[in-house]
Design a protein around this motif. Sequence first.
Motif, PDB file in Angstrom:
ATOM      1  N   VAL A  66       0.837  -1.197   0.000  1.00 56.30           N
ATOM      2  CA  VAL A  66       0.000   0.000   0.000  1.00 56.30           C
ATOM      3  C   VAL A  66       0.876   1.252   0.000  1.00 56.30           C
ATOM      4  O   VAL A  66       0.577   2.241  -0.683  1.00 56.30           O
ATOM      5  N   ARG A  89       3.708   5.958  -5.522  1.00 49.64           N
ATOM      6  CA  ARG A  89       3.573   6.080  -6.982  1.00 49.64           C
ATOM      7  C   ARG A  89       2.512   7.115  -7.364  1.00 49.64           C
ATOM      8  O   ARG A  89       2.593   7.745  -8.412  1.00 49.64           O
ATOM      9  N   ARG A  90       1.505   7.242  -6.508  1.00 50.24           N
ATOM     10  CA  ARG A  90       0.409   8.166  -6.813  1.00 50.24           C
ATOM     11  C   ARG A  90       0.621   9.548  -6.188  1.00 50.24           C
ATOM     12  O   ARG A  90      -0.294  10.367  -6.196  1.00 50.24           O
ATOM     13  N   TRP A 106       2.222   1.822  -3.454  1.00 49.23           N
ATOM     14  CA  TRP A 106       1.155   2.362  -4.301  1.00 49.23           C
ATOM     15  C   TRP A 106       0.919   3.841  -3.995  1.00 49.23           C
ATOM     16  O   TRP A 106       0.711   4.656  -4.896  1.00 49.23           O
ATOM     17  N   THR A 107       0.977   4.209  -2.696  1.00 48.32           N
ATOM     18  CA  THR A 107       0.772   5.604  -2.302  1.00 48.32           C
ATOM     19  C   THR A 107       1.870   6.496  -2.859  1.00 48.32           C
ATOM     20  O   THR A 107       1.615   7.604  -3.346  1.00 48.32           O
ATOM     21  N   PRO A 123       9.728   4.540  -6.017  1.00 46.87           N
ATOM     22  CA  PRO A 123       8.771   3.740  -5.244  1.00 46.87           C
ATOM     23  C   PRO A 123       9.427   2.698  -4.374  1.00 46.87           C
ATOM     24  O   PRO A 123       8.999   2.459  -3.261  1.00 46.87           O
TER      25      PRO A 123
END
Length: 758
Positions: free
Chosen positions: A172, A178-179, A175-176, A196
Motif C-alpha cells: 500500500v 507512486r500516486r 502504491w501511495t 517507489p
Amino acid sequence: MVTQSRPRSRRDAAGPADQRADLTGLRALAVGSLLLGAVGIGVVPGGFVGVDVFLVVSGFLVTAALLGGWRRTGRIDLAWFFARRVRRALPAGTLVLAASLPLALACLPRDRWSAAGWDVLAGAGQLLNWRLAAQHTQAVVPDAGASLLAHLWAVGVAAQFTLVWPLLAAGVAAWTVRRRPQPGTSPLPPTRPLAPSRALLPSRALLPTRPLPLTGPLLVAAGLVALGSFGWAVWYTATEPGRAFLVSTTRFWEPALGAVLALLGARLAGLPRWFGSLLGWAGLAAVGVAVLTLRPDATFPGPLALLPALGAAAIIAGGTIGREADATGTRGATAAAEPGGVYRVLGARPLRAVGAVSYPLYLWYWPLLVATHARFGDLPPAADLGVLGGAVLLAVLTHRYVEIPARTGALDGWSPGQVLRVGTLLPAAGVLAGLLFQLTVWPPEQPAPPPAAAPVSATPSPASPATPGAAALGRSPRTSRAGVPVDRVESITPNPADARTDLPDVYRHNCFPPVTSGTAQSCVYGDRDAPFTVALAGDTHAASWVPALQTIAVEKGWRLVTYLKPNCPFLRVEVRNGDRAQRDACAEWYRNVRAALTGPERPKLLLTTSSRYQPMAGGRGLNGRPAHDALVGAMRRTWSDLVSAKVPTVVLRATPILAADSATCVAANPRRLTRCATERQVALAAGAGAAQLAALDRLPRVGLIDLTGAICPGERCAPVIGGVLVYRDNQHLTATYAGTLAPRLRGALDRILAPPAS
C-alpha cells in the motif's frame, strides 16, 4: 530536508504504543485468565478468550510500529521491522521449543515422542496451528493427552499476521508513493524524487519533511482483511468448528481490528476523555463477561468471539482518547494527560509486572501442565497452581536473561541484516531438532502380527460388562440423566489405559486389505449358511458397529459379511487420504466391493457408514461448501445406484467426533470427567452426519438408522455412560460400548425389515 536513519536506541525501538501501561496491564489480565482457565478454576470457564485479547493487542502494536516508522521517515522499513520482531519473539520461543524435547522424553509415553518431534518442527516454522487443525486437536485445556506445544497455535496465528500485514502495508505504501502529486502541485516542499522501491527498503536517502498520507489506504486494507476474515470465521465455524478454532484465516480479523484502532489513533485522541473512560469500563466488562460465561466447547471463533475482541478493542480505543497525539497517534503511559478510571487499574504496578512477562509466561505454562499431567496423572487444582508457580519463575528468568538481553544487549547494535540472518538460523535449528528427534523413536515398536485367519463364524468377543453402558439410558436417551456428563463414576469399563485395545474382532481376524490393495477382503460372522445375509461396508467407523451386529447376527441366525478398509469411504468419490497409490486403492476397493454386493450372492440388506472426508476435484482438495456439496452428491450417487441394483441399503448415521481423545483425557482426569465432554452440536458437526442427512433427503428408498442419541445423548457428550467408556479415541467407539448398543440397533433393524402394513 532532513536525513533520517533507522532507530537504534531501546526507546526508539520500543515505540510509544509499547510504552502504554494500560496495554501491559491488559496483557496481564489476558494471560491470567488463560492460566486460571487452564487449571480448571470453575469461575473462569472462558479463560481461553485471553488469546483473542492478545491478538487484538498484537495487531494494534504491530500497526502502530509500522505507522510510526512511516511518519518519522516516510517509508516502511521492512528489514528494521522484522529484525525488531525477531529480537522480541524468537529467543524465548526457541528456548521453549528446545525445552519441550527433554520434557517429552521424561514425561510422555514413547508412542507420543514422534508427534512431539513433528510439533517442534511445525512450531519452529510458526505453522503448528495448521498441523493441529488438520488433526482436529484441542488447544484449549492442557491435559495429559494434549500436545506439549498445542498452545503455540496462537503464536503461529500472530506470527503469520505479523508477516502478511507488513508486506501488505508495504505494498500500500508503494502504491501511495507512486500516486504522490508531482512537484509543483504537491502540498509538500519540493524534494528530490523518491523512487517507489525506496518506500520499502532501508536507506538513508533524503526524504520529505512531511510524509505522504497513508492512513486512509491502510484503513481500507485493514477493513477488508477484518471483514473478509470475520465472514469466513462465521461460516467456517458453523461447518468445521474444530478446524475453525485454530486456522489463521478465521482469526486474522482480530489483529486486523487492532490495526484499525492504531490507524484511527489520531482521530480518537481528540474525543472527550469522559467518553474514553466509559469506553474502557465497557470494554473491560465485555471481556469479563466472556471470561466468566463462555465455555471451552462453545462454537468459536464465530459471532461469540466478538465479545472479547470488541471488549479488548474498546479498552485500547478508550486508552487512546484524551492523550496528546504523537507520531503514532498515541502517547506514552508516562504522559501527564494519562486517562483515569479503568486505565489506572490496568496501569497498576502488579499488573504491569505480570504483563511484562506475559509472553514467556504464556510460552511456559502449557508444556509444564501437560507434562505434569502426563507423568503423574490427574492432579487437584492446588497442584496445578503449584505448576503454574514454576511457570511464573521460568517466565521471570526467561524475561531477565533471554528477552531483555536480546532486545537491549549486544544485539541492539546489530544491523537489521545481521539480526535477520541469526533469526533465520533459530527456526532452522528448531526444524532440524524436530527431525533429529525422530531418531529417538526409530525403529518403531513392532506390534505383534495378528493371527492369520480366514473369514470365520464367531460370536462377539467383548464380554458383557458388569455395567450396562447404553442400557442405562432407558427408553429416552436424550432426556436420561445417565447421559449427562459427571465428574466421577464408580468404575469405568474398559480401563481407559487399555481402551485402544478394546477393538472389534475384525482387527484380530485381519479383515482389512493392505493399504495399497483394492481387494474386496471380507470376514463372515454369525451363521455362515444362513439364507439371510447382512453386509457391512465402510471404513473403521463402520467397523465400530461390528460388536453390535455380531450379537444381532447370532440372535437372529443371520450371516454377517464385512467389507472394510481404513481411510476409504464406501462412496464413489475421490477423497484426500494419503498419496496417489492409496487413493487408487480406495477407488479399486469400492469397485470390487460394489461388484461383490451386486453379484449372485447379493445381501438381503447393506449397512454402510463412514467418517467425514475431504473430496477432491481436479487433483485438489475441496473445502467449505463445495466440499459438503461434493460429499452429498457422492452419497446420493452411490446409494441410489445400489438401490437401483436391487441392494436394499441402510445408512448408519455417522458417529459424532469429539474435540479430544476421550480415553487419554479420562485417564488423566478420573475425578474431573466433565473436562472430557464435548458439546453435542460440535461433535455432530465434525462428523459426516450432516452430509448423510442432506443426501438422504431425496432418497426415500434408502433407510437411516440414527443412534447418535444413545452415543451422545446430552447437550454435551459424556465420556462415560453406564460405567462404560464410550470412545477409545476421539471418533471410534469402544467395542464394549458398541456391544451395549445391540438392543437399540436390533430394534431399528426390525422396524426397517418389517413388512409394510396392509
